[in-house]
Write a protein that holds these residues in place. Structure first.
Motif, PDB file in Angstrom:
ATOM      1  N   ALA A 610       0.836  -1.203   0.000  1.00 39.64           N
ATOM      2  CA  ALA A 610       0.000   0.000   0.000  1.00 39.64           C
ATOM      3  C   ALA A 610       0.865   1.244   0.000  1.00 39.64           C
ATOM      4  O   ALA A 610       1.955   1.266   0.583  1.00 39.64           O
ATOM      5  CB  ALA A 610      -0.919  -0.009   1.199  1.00 39.64           C
ATOM      6  N   PRO A 611       0.413   2.315  -0.633  1.00 41.81           N
ATOM      7  CA  PRO A 611       1.225   3.562  -0.712  1.00 41.81           C
ATOM      8  C   PRO A 611       1.450   4.189   0.668  1.00 41.81           C
ATOM      9  O   PRO A 611       2.497   4.791   0.894  1.00 41.81           O
ATOM     10  CB  PRO A 611       0.375   4.479  -1.597  1.00 41.81           C
ATOM     11  CG  PRO A 611      -0.558   3.571  -2.339  1.00 41.81           C
ATOM     12  CD  PRO A 611      -0.802   2.414  -1.457  1.00 41.81           C
ATOM     13  N   ASP A 612       0.472   4.067   1.574  1.00 46.05           N
ATOM     14  CA  ASP A 612       0.593   4.717   2.887  1.00 46.05           C
ATOM     15  C   ASP A 612       1.187   3.783   3.942  1.00 46.05           C
ATOM     16  O   ASP A 612       0.993   3.985   5.135  1.00 46.05           O
ATOM     17  CB  ASP A 612      -0.772   5.216   3.358  1.00 46.05           C
ATOM     18  CG  ASP A 612      -1.784   4.083   3.440  1.00 46.05           C
ATOM     19  OD1 ASP A 612      -1.537   3.028   2.839  1.00 46.05           O
ATOM     20  OD2 ASP A 612      -2.826   4.271   4.106  1.00 46.05           O
ATOM     21  N   TYR A 613       1.895   2.722   3.507  1.00 48.02           N
ATOM     22  CA  TYR A 613       2.463   1.749   4.454  1.00 48.02           C
ATOM     23  C   TYR A 613       3.588   2.391   5.265  1.00 48.02           C
ATOM     24  O   TYR A 613       4.426   3.131   4.745  1.00 48.02           O
ATOM     25  CB  TYR A 613       2.972   0.527   3.701  1.00 48.02           C
ATOM     26  CG  TYR A 613       3.687  -0.465   4.587  1.00 48.02           C
ATOM     27  CD1 TYR A 613       2.955  -1.238   5.502  1.00 48.02           C
ATOM     28  CD2 TYR A 613       5.064  -0.616   4.537  1.00 48.02           C
ATOM     29  CE1 TYR A 613       3.588  -2.130   6.323  1.00 48.02           C
ATOM     30  CE2 TYR A 613       5.705  -1.515   5.358  1.00 48.02           C
ATOM     31  CZ  TYR A 613       4.968  -2.275   6.263  1.00 48.02           C
ATOM     32  OH  TYR A 613       5.606  -3.179   7.088  1.00 48.02           O
ATOM     33  N   ASP A 614       3.567   2.079   6.585  1.00 47.77           N
ATOM     34  CA  ASP A 614       4.610   2.543   7.500  1.00 47.77           C
ATOM     35  C   ASP A 614       5.103   1.340   8.298  1.00 47.77           C
ATOM     36  O   ASP A 614       4.300   0.598   8.872  1.00 47.77           O
ATOM     37  CB  ASP A 614       4.043   3.618   8.435  1.00 47.77           C
ATOM     38  CG  ASP A 614       5.139   4.194   9.351  1.00 47.77           C
ATOM     39  OD1 ASP A 614       6.325   3.840   9.179  1.00 47.77           O
ATOM     40  OD2 ASP A 614       4.792   4.994  10.247  1.00 47.77           O
ATOM     41  N   GLU A 615       6.400   1.119   8.350  1.00 48.10           N
ATOM     42  CA  GLU A 615       6.931  -0.056   9.040  1.00 48.10           C
ATOM     43  C   GLU A 615       6.624  -0.038  10.535  1.00 48.10           C
ATOM     44  O   GLU A 615       6.576  -1.097  11.173  1.00 48.10           O
ATOM     45  CB  GLU A 615       8.456  -0.139   8.833  1.00 48.10           C
ATOM     46  CG  GLU A 615       8.857  -0.414   7.401  1.00 48.10           C
ATOM     47  CD  GLU A 615      10.381  -0.550   7.254  1.00 48.10           C
ATOM     48  OE1 GLU A 615      11.062  -0.359   8.282  1.00 48.10           O
ATOM     49  OE2 GLU A 615      10.850  -0.864   6.155  1.00 48.10           O
TER      50      GLU A 615
END
Length: 648
Positions: A610-615
């Motif tokens: 997904a474009p808004d993925y945050d680890e």
């Protein structure tokens, strides 16, 4: 019950189950072992059928098959073979000892038309002889063998007991039996009249209850020995059946009604008396239901509990010093022994069956009534003695009270003199005390003003402390949630945040509709609550959407609390968590854990793309993954299109 008897004289070889009648025999007592028995569950066999070889071979001896009627819906055939070894002809009569047989048809000489048709379901005048039991005359030719078939169909469990007598023995038996029964009912009538007269003279409620108990005893015996049907209601067989069903229940109620007042159980043992009353009423209701509706034939097993509780009540009150209770127990023990003989006959056990045990209940009730009458008189005598002793004590107390009153008058005169002297002293003391109280009141008023100011300061401090506690509690909850979201914890600690299904659904619903509700079918934004918890129903198209629909937990087959924890574990370990370990932690099958792990792993991969993925994002981002639900919708739409194309 329906009895069918067929007779056929034969000159062939004597059967092995044949009963031989010799010159020195005037009476035979027929037990179940005297017959060969065949059970017909359908009730459709006729006399012609049972005489056929294929059915004749199915007859068995009673010791190998049945000792009594056990299935009230079935029909029982009894085969009785008699060989008259006499040369002179004598008249023999067969008496069936159970007077509650519903229907009887007598066939003789292989005739298909019954010679006699009678029974408890028919008026009494249908019987060939005016006798309380069923009596049939058997035509026995000298030195010949006769076979009789008896067809029984009973609405209640009964035994196969009968007697075979000559007319001489039968006549003497009639005189003796009806004479003894007349004496028995005479004793009951005398006790009723005697105790009723006592009640009318002294108005003691206990005597009226005793009269009701004796009358119910008489009604039970009139229904049990058949004399009520013979003399009181011969043309009303339905009333006879009703009396047979209701009389034992009425006896239980009147016996309990009399015994509880006789032993004053409501005052001596109030709690136990309440239980006895409930059990008796409940048993009576069940007995009426079984007798009038269910007709299972097992109602007599409901009698031991209430009677045992009443006997235990007598033991308890006797232990507390009520002497007449021992007479009550002695009287009831006679009836208990006679009832035991009756139960054994109902169960088909005839070891102790004889003339004495058959009529032992009549003797037991006469003894019980005599002992209870003595116990009732003993109780009245005890009450009279107690009343006399109470009156003597009352006279002594009145004399002591008179002496005390004289002393009191003298003391009052002395007190009047002291009172005048004390009044003057009290007036002076009251004046001084009033001045002291005024000064103390002014002091207390000043202290109250200081306390009011101090209370205001304490109220402000309390409010500040409560506000600080609320902030600390909120911070503690946030720290605990942050700890769960930041590292691995065990299932017990995780359950403190999500303790049950409702908490999980609440959180999931708030997360799912955090930006507002919009119907997936029509786009409407107004809703109401659905039937399921936390579901929402569109107010326009009525479409219902549950909290788990279009999420990672759609079609989840196990607890949502465990599913939450599984997503948390898989996200914490970046998808590298074995299904074996997950199965051990969640106490689920490995196959179930593996399937759900694959579903979560696919959701994690889609989230990483997904474009808004945050680890560093929370594991709860995975909960709203609806990829599987969207695939189901596409498949449903394609299936609908394929079905509509042929129609076009």
């Amino acid at each position: 019950m329906k009895i069918l008897m067929g007779s056929s004289a034969c000159q062939a070889a004597v059967r092995e189950d044949t009963l031989h009648i010799t010159t020195n025999i005037d009476e035979l007592f027929l037990t179940p072992s005297s017959y060969s028995i065949l059970e017909d569950p359908t009730g459709r066999l006729t006399i012609q059928d049972v005489q056929k070889p294929e059915w004749t071979r199915r007859f068995t001896r009673a010791s190998q098959a049945y000792a009594s009627i056990q299935h009230t819906s079935a029909t029982y055939w009894l085969r009785l073979t008699l060989h008259d070894a006499e040369r002179a002809e004598r008249h023999w009569y067969l008496e069936l000892l159970d007077s509650h047989i519903n229907n009887i048809a007598l066939y003789q000489d292989d005739k298909s038309v019954p010679v006699v048709r009678t029974g408890a379901d028919l008026p009494f005048n249908s019987r060939p002889y005016f006798y309380k039991n069923f009596l049939f005359r058997l035509t026995l030719a000298p030195e010949q063998t006769h076979t009789y078939f008896i067809r029984l169909q009973s609405g209640s469990k009964t035994s196969f007991l009968a007697r075979l007598r000559t007319e001489t023995i039968l006549a003497s038996h009639f005189q003796l039996e009806y004479g003894l029964l007349g004496g028995f009912y005479g004793v009951l009538l005398i006790m009723v009249i005697y105790n009723l007269c006592i009640y009318l003279f002294i108005r003691e409620q206990m005597y009226l209850r005793y009269v009701a108990y004796v009358l119910s005893c008489g009604l039970v015996f009139l229904s049990e020995d058949g004399l009520g049907f013979q003399y009181l209601w011969p043309m009303l067989p339905w009333l006879n059946q009703l009396v047979n069903a209701v009389a034992p229940v009425l006896l239980l109620l009147t016996f309990s009604y009399y015994a509880r007042q006789f032993m004053d159980s409501a005052e001596r043992l109030p709690r136990y008396d309440a239980w006895v009353r409930r059990v008796v009423l409940g048993s009576a209701a069940l007995l009426l239901l079984d007798a009038l509706v269910l007709r299972s034939g097992l109602g007599f097993w409901l009698y031991p509990l209430p009677y045992t509780m009443i006997c235990y009540l007598a033991v308890r009150v006797y232990q507390r010093g009520f002497r007449p209770a021992i007479f009550f127990l002695a009287a009831h023990s006679f009836v208990a022994v006679s009832v035991l003989f009756l139960v054994l006959r109902k169960l088909g056990i005839h070891t102790f069956t004889n003339t004495f045990t058959v009529y032992s209940m009549n003797v037991a009730f006469v003894l019980e009534i005599a002992v209870l009458s003595y116990a009732l008189g003993d109780k009245i005598k005890a009450i009279k003695d107690a009343t006399i002793r109470a009156q003597e004590r009352l006279v002594k107390q009145l004399r002591k009270r008179q002496h005390a009153q004289n002393q009191l008058l003298e003391q009052l005169q002395q007190n009047q003199q002291l009172k005048d002297q004390l009044n003057s002293d009290l007036e002076a003391q009251v004046a001084r005390r009033t001045e002291e109280l005024r000064y103390q009141s002014e002091t207390i008023a000043g202290q109250n003003r200081e306390l009011v100011q101090a209370n205001r300061l304490l109220a402000l401090q309390s409010a500040a402390i409560e506000k600080l506690n609320a902030e600390l509690q909120h911070d503690l909850q946030q720290v605990q949630e942050a700890r769960v979201l930041s590292r691995e914890v065990d299932f017990g600690e995780f359950s403190q945040i999500y303790p049950d299904k409702d908490a999980c659904l609440t959180y999931l619903a708030e997360l799912k509709w955090s930006h507002g509700y919009q119907c997936r079918r029509c786009g409407h934004e107004k809703y109401c609550d659905g039937r399921e918890a936390h579901s929402r129903r569109c107010t326009r198209c009525r479409y219902v959407e549950s909290a788990t629909a279009y999420t990672l937990f759609q079609k989840c087959k196990f607890s949502i609390v465990k599913a939450f924890y599984a997503v948390f574990l898989l996200h914490t370990h970046h998808g590298h968590y074995s299904s074996q370990e997950l199965s051990r932690v969640l106490d689920l099958r490995q196959g179930t854990c593996w399937s759900f792990s694959q579903k979560v792993a696919d959701a994690m991969r889609r989230r990483e793309q997904a474009p808004d993925y945050d680890e560093q994002e929370s594991w709860t981002k995975l909960l709203l993954d609806n990829h599987e639900a969207e695939e189901d919708e596409l498949l449903t739409e394609l299936a609908g299109k394929q079905q509509s194309q042929p129609m076009q």
